[in-house]
Design a protein around this motif. Structure first.
Motif, PDB file in Angstrom:
ATOM      1  N   SER A 164      10.342 -23.036 -53.426  1.00  0.00           N
ATOM      2  CA  SER A 164       9.839 -24.283 -53.348  1.00  0.00           C
ATOM      3  C   SER A 164       9.325 -24.671 -51.948  1.00  0.00           C
ATOM      4  O   SER A 164       8.171 -25.212 -51.886  1.00  0.00           O
ATOM      5  CB  SER A 164      10.966 -25.373 -53.715  1.00  0.00           C
ATOM      6  OG  SER A 164      10.495 -26.468 -53.556  1.00  0.00           O
ATOM      7  N   TYR A 165       9.999 -24.182 -50.869  1.00  0.00           N
ATOM      8  CA  TYR A 165       9.503 -24.438 -49.634  1.00  0.00           C
ATOM      9  C   TYR A 165       8.108 -23.882 -49.475  1.00  0.00           C
ATOM     10  O   TYR A 165       7.247 -24.478 -48.914  1.00  0.00           O
ATOM     11  CB  TYR A 165      10.285 -23.771 -48.675  1.00  0.00           C
ATOM     12  CG  TYR A 165       9.971 -23.523 -47.059  1.00  0.00           C
ATOM     13  CD1 TYR A 165      10.208 -24.709 -46.397  1.00  0.00           C
ATOM     14  CD2 TYR A 165       9.265 -22.662 -46.587  1.00  0.00           C
ATOM     15  CE1 TYR A 165       9.665 -24.433 -45.192  1.00  0.00           C
ATOM     16  CE2 TYR A 165       8.554 -22.539 -45.217  1.00  0.00           C
ATOM     17  CZ  TYR A 165       8.965 -23.829 -44.530  1.00  0.00           C
ATOM     18  OH  TYR A 165       8.473 -23.640 -43.364  1.00  0.00           O
ATOM     19  N   TRP A 166       7.851 -22.423 -50.032  1.00  0.00           N
ATOM     20  CA  TRP A 166       6.405 -21.904 -49.673  1.00  0.00           C
ATOM     21  C   TRP A 166       5.679 -22.432 -50.759  1.00  0.00           C
ATOM     22  O   TRP A 166       4.251 -22.716 -50.214  1.00  0.00           O
ATOM     23  CB  TRP A 166       6.543 -20.538 -49.892  1.00  0.00           C
ATOM     24  CG  TRP A 166       7.501 -19.890 -48.902  1.00  0.00           C
ATOM     25  CD1 TRP A 166       8.570 -19.236 -49.022  1.00  0.00           C
ATOM     26  CD2 TRP A 166       6.889 -19.742 -47.517  1.00  0.00           C
ATOM     27  NE1 TRP A 166       8.976 -18.480 -47.587  1.00  0.00           N
ATOM     28  CE2 TRP A 166       8.034 -18.981 -46.837  1.00  0.00           C
ATOM     29  CE3 TRP A 166       5.901 -20.084 -46.799  1.00  0.00           C
ATOM     30  CZ2 TRP A 166       7.898 -18.742 -45.429  1.00  0.00           C
ATOM     31  CZ3 TRP A 166       5.789 -20.058 -45.237  1.00  0.00           C
ATOM     32  CH2 TRP A 166       6.978 -19.073 -44.732  1.00  0.00           C
TER      33      TRP A 166
ATOM     34  N   SER B 126       5.406 -25.569 -51.584  1.00  0.00           N
ATOM     35  CA  SER B 126       4.977 -27.078 -50.941  1.00  0.00           C
ATOM     36  C   SER B 126       3.975 -26.629 -49.799  1.00  0.00           C
ATOM     37  O   SER B 126       2.962 -27.471 -49.755  1.00  0.00           O
ATOM     38  CB  SER B 126       6.299 -27.688 -50.464  1.00  0.00           C
ATOM     39  OG  SER B 126       7.013 -28.002 -51.512  1.00  0.00           O
ATOM     40  N   ARG B 127       4.059 -25.887 -48.984  1.00  0.00           N
ATOM     41  CA  ARG B 127       3.457 -25.502 -47.990  1.00  0.00           C
ATOM     42  C   ARG B 127       1.883 -25.003 -48.575  1.00  0.00           C
ATOM     43  O   ARG B 127       0.862 -25.073 -47.797  1.00  0.00           O
ATOM     44  CB  ARG B 127       3.866 -24.284 -46.998  1.00  0.00           C
ATOM     45  CG  ARG B 127       5.030 -24.966 -46.205  1.00  0.00           C
ATOM     46  CD  ARG B 127       5.686 -23.919 -45.372  1.00  0.00           C
ATOM     47  NE  ARG B 127       4.787 -23.236 -44.436  1.00  0.00           N
ATOM     48  CZ  ARG B 127       4.694 -23.979 -43.156  1.00  0.00           C
ATOM     49  NH1 ARG B 127       5.537 -24.611 -42.993  1.00  0.00           N
ATOM     50  NH2 ARG B 127       3.925 -23.190 -42.199  1.00  0.00           N
TER      51      ARG B 127
ATOM     52  N   GLY C 255      12.531 -22.420 -42.715  1.00  0.00           N
ATOM     53  CA  GLY C 255      12.412 -23.701 -42.542  1.00  0.00           C
ATOM     54  C   GLY C 255      13.802 -24.220 -42.076  1.00  0.00           C
ATOM     55  O   GLY C 255      13.755 -25.438 -41.677  1.00  0.00           O
TER      56      GLY C 255
ATOM     57  N   TYR D 295      19.492 -28.268 -46.950  1.00  0.00           N
ATOM     58  CA  TYR D 295      18.335 -27.654 -47.127  1.00  0.00           C
ATOM     59  C   TYR D 295      17.412 -28.359 -48.111  1.00  0.00           C
ATOM     60  O   TYR D 295      16.309 -28.544 -47.721  1.00  0.00           O
ATOM     61  CB  TYR D 295      18.665 -26.069 -47.477  1.00  0.00           C
ATOM     62  CG  TYR D 295      17.192 -25.252 -47.560  1.00  0.00           C
ATOM     63  CD1 TYR D 295      16.482 -25.239 -46.469  1.00  0.00           C
ATOM     64  CD2 TYR D 295      16.676 -24.632 -48.617  1.00  0.00           C
ATOM     65  CE1 TYR D 295      15.267 -24.503 -46.377  1.00  0.00           C
ATOM     66  CE2 TYR D 295      15.735 -23.645 -48.668  1.00  0.00           C
ATOM     67  CZ  TYR D 295      14.883 -23.728 -47.446  1.00  0.00           C
ATOM     68  OH  TYR D 295      13.851 -23.070 -47.427  1.00  0.00           O
TER      69      TYR D 295
ATOM     70  N   ARG E 298      15.983 -31.346 -46.678  1.00  0.00           N
ATOM     71  CA  ARG E 298      15.071 -31.176 -45.596  1.00  0.00           C
ATOM     72  C   ARG E 298      13.632 -30.868 -46.026  1.00  0.00           C
ATOM     73  O   ARG E 298      12.741 -31.316 -45.376  1.00  0.00           O
ATOM     74  CB  ARG E 298      15.656 -30.174 -44.858  1.00  0.00           C
ATOM     75  CG  ARG E 298      15.174 -30.185 -43.279  1.00  0.00           C
ATOM     76  CD  ARG E 298      15.634 -29.085 -42.497  1.00  0.00           C
ATOM     77  NE  ARG E 298      16.844 -29.536 -41.921  1.00  0.00           N
ATOM     78  CZ  ARG E 298      17.671 -28.893 -40.875  1.00  0.00           C
ATOM     79  NH1 ARG E 298      17.024 -27.915 -40.350  1.00  0.00           N
ATOM     80  NH2 ARG E 298      18.922 -29.525 -40.450  1.00  0.00           N
ATOM     81  N   ILE E 299      13.651 -30.040 -47.069  1.00  0.00           N
ATOM     82  CA  ILE E 299      12.232 -29.609 -47.368  1.00  0.00           C
ATOM     83  C   ILE E 299      11.606 -30.494 -48.664  1.00  0.00           C
ATOM     84  O   ILE E 299      10.678 -30.167 -48.876  1.00  0.00           O
ATOM     85  CB  ILE E 299      12.304 -28.110 -47.825  1.00  0.00           C
ATOM     86  CG1 ILE E 299      13.173 -27.942 -49.116  1.00  0.00           C
ATOM     87  CG2 ILE E 299      13.035 -27.169 -46.712  1.00  0.00           C
ATOM     88  CD1 ILE E 299      13.057 -26.450 -49.895  1.00  0.00           C
ATOM     89  N   ASP E 300      12.866 -31.469 -48.949  1.00  0.00           N
ATOM     90  CA  ASP E 300      12.191 -32.148 -49.987  1.00  0.00           C
ATOM     91  C   ASP E 300      11.766 -31.586 -51.284  1.00  0.00           C
ATOM     92  O   ASP E 300      10.791 -31.822 -51.962  1.00  0.00           O
ATOM     93  CB  ASP E 300      10.892 -33.313 -49.554  1.00  0.00           C
ATOM     94  CG  ASP E 300      10.736 -34.688 -50.365  1.00  0.00           C
ATOM     95  OD1 ASP E 300      11.780 -34.773 -51.002  1.00  0.00           O
ATOM     96  OD2 ASP E 300       9.527 -35.005 -50.642  1.00  0.00           O
ATOM     97  N   ALA E 301      12.697 -30.699 -51.616  1.00  0.00           N
ATOM     98  CA  ALA E 301      12.581 -29.905 -52.882  1.00  0.00           C
ATOM     99  C   ALA E 301      12.358 -30.772 -54.101  1.00  0.00           C
ATOM    100  O   ALA E 301      13.528 -31.592 -54.244  1.00  0.00           O
ATOM    101  CB  ALA E 301      13.599 -28.869 -53.064  1.00  0.00           C
TER     102      ALA E 301
ATOM    103  N   GLU F 102       8.025 -15.933 -50.130  1.00  0.00           N
ATOM    104  CA  GLU F 102       6.607 -16.096 -49.653  1.00  0.00           C
ATOM    105  C   GLU F 102       5.751 -15.574 -50.114  1.00  0.00           C
ATOM    106  O   GLU F 102       4.547 -16.117 -50.359  1.00  0.00           O
ATOM    107  CB  GLU F 102       6.773 -15.783 -48.037  1.00  0.00           C
ATOM    108  CG  GLU F 102       5.582 -16.279 -47.286  1.00  0.00           C
ATOM    109  CD  GLU F 102       5.596 -16.111 -45.682  1.00  0.00           C
ATOM    110  OE1 GLU F 102       4.714 -16.381 -44.963  1.00  0.00           O
ATOM    111  OE2 GLU F 102       6.497 -15.348 -45.328  1.00  0.00           O
TER     112      GLU F 102
END
Length: 420
Positions: A26-28, A30-31, A69, A93, A96-99, A411
């Motif tokens: 999800s972090y990647w 979103s980016r 992140g 986490y 923080r990353i707004d998953a 990633e």
């Protein structure tokens, strides 16, 4: 993409699971600006760590908490986190990353449809252009079929459901399996004053620290940087067989500041050791009659393979490290307990199956799994366009399923997905 008569919602990507693999993906995503949602069958965030027993500590040191992140930045990088703190870190986490997570949502079917995928859940239907399998390797507890022959009055638990000794009735306990769970649960029972029998599998022992560092420090270094120095033993391409993806992790613990678990030490503390579990008949358990040789095998495994690889990496990378610690003396031998154990005669009232997990993709209505129920893939990109996998053991390397390395595979997968 055509909307079905059931008014299925449409989205670019659905991620199945919100443990470390799902959150890192999800972090990647979103980016990369990919519209996505994580579907989580549990009622709360925290992944499979919520299935660990009360006294559990993470087996990897704090410095190995390396999610994209968010990395560990506390005062004790070489210490080990207890279960509840691990769970809270993952929840932090996700915040923080707004998953984008939808809890309490069980995926019941994923099938190909209209150039993408049709997904059925207990909360409705979806049409997704891409699906990421991030539901992990700890979904289906494995128990041998012969467990059905154990007398009904014997309480049976898989390590998945074990929480503490108070769950168990009075009497002796048989723990089957000496992976990390079996070893640590045995110690938990011993600390509560329980009489314990332990069936020994083939999982290797290993020193908690080696040549001045936690052993996992060196394993992580070889995972991440070994190929730069020609040390490829922890890369997927070097596995001797597909079956090796599921081999045991070293027998260590994060409890009490971190330590090795040695079978001979458990024997000295009064644990009755037995060979490999073979079956049961009329309340009598049968084991392999090779206990002494089995213990010797678990003790020698580190020196025969892992130690050689770590030493080669240290030398190739030009790292100044102290010499190897001496091997513990063999000063205890198991008594000959035979290959049979009468549960009633020994007062055994409960059995804990520390026999691992199987992959669970029962919802996947797509022919993409191999004979081991593992998705056929290249770096997490399966042979079905738009279908991906993250967080499985040995996806690309030994540490692929760990908090330390899952972000790198995520990633790559996210970038490949975004490019579609």
């Amino acid at each position: 993409m055509t909307t079905s008569p059931a008014a299925a919602r449409e989205i670019d990507a659905l991620v199945i699971g919100s443990g470390q693999a799902g959150l890192a993906t999800s972090y990647w995503l979103s980016r990369a600006g990919v519209d996505h949602l994580l579907l989580e069958q549990r009622a709360q965030l925290g992944g499979a760590w919520q299935d660990r027993w009360d006294s559990f500590y993470l087996n990897t040191p704090n410095f190995a908490f390396l999610l994209p992140g968010m990395t560990y930045d506390g005062p004790e990088p070489d210490a080990f986190l207890p279960r509840d703190e691990v769970i809270e870190l993952f929840r932090e986490y996700a915040r923080r990353i707004d998953a984008p997570v939808q809890l309490g949502t069980e995926v019941t079917r994923v099938a190909r449809a209209d150039g993408g995928f049709a997904i059925e859940t207990n909360g409705g239907s979806w049409l997704a252009r891409n699906v990421v399998l991030a539901n992990g390797a700890y979904q289906r507890p494995r128990v041998p079929p012969s467990a059905a022959n154990i007398p009904a009055h014997i309480i049976q638990l898989h390590s998945h459901d074990y929480r503490n000794p108070a769950q168990l009735p009075d009497g002796a306990v048989l723990v089957v399996g000496t992976g990390q769970s079996g070893g640590q649960i045995t110690e938990d029972l011993l600390a509560a004053g329980r009489e314990v029998h332990l069936s020994v599998s083939a999982c290797p022992e290993a020193p908690r620290r080696y040549r001045g560092q936690d052993t996992f420090y060196w394993l992580l270094e070889v995972n991440l940087h070994g190929p730069d120095y020609g040390i490829n033993g922890l890369q997927l391409a070097q596995l001797p067989s597909h079956a090796a993806r599921f081999m045991c992790n070293p027998l260590v613990s994060g409890n009490d500041g971190g330590h090795s678990i040695r079978l001979r030490d458990l024997g000295r503390q009064g644990v009755q050791l037995h060979g490999h579990y073979e079956g049961t008949d009329d309340g009598v358990i049968t084991f392999s009659d090779d206990l002494a040789a089995r213990i010797a095998l678990t003790e020698s495994a580190f020196g025969q393979r892992m130690q050689v690889m770590l030493d080669a990496y240290i030398a190739a990378a030009g790292i100044k490290a102290p010499g190897a610690e001496p091997v513990p003396a063999v000063d205890w031998q198991p008594s000959s307990s035979g290959a049979r154990l009468d549960l009633g005669a020994e007062g055994i009232t409960s059995i804990i199956w520390s026999t691992g997990y199987g992959l669970d993709f029962g919802f996947l209505d797509i022919a993409v799994l191999d004979e081991w129920n593992y998705p056929r893939h290249s770096r997490g990109v399966t042979e079905v366009p738009g279908l991906y996998a993250v967080g499985l053991p040995w996806l690309t390397k030994h540490a692929s399923s760990t908090v330390a390395a899952v972000g790198m595979d995520a990633e790559y997968v996210a970038a490949h997905l975004a490019a579609r």
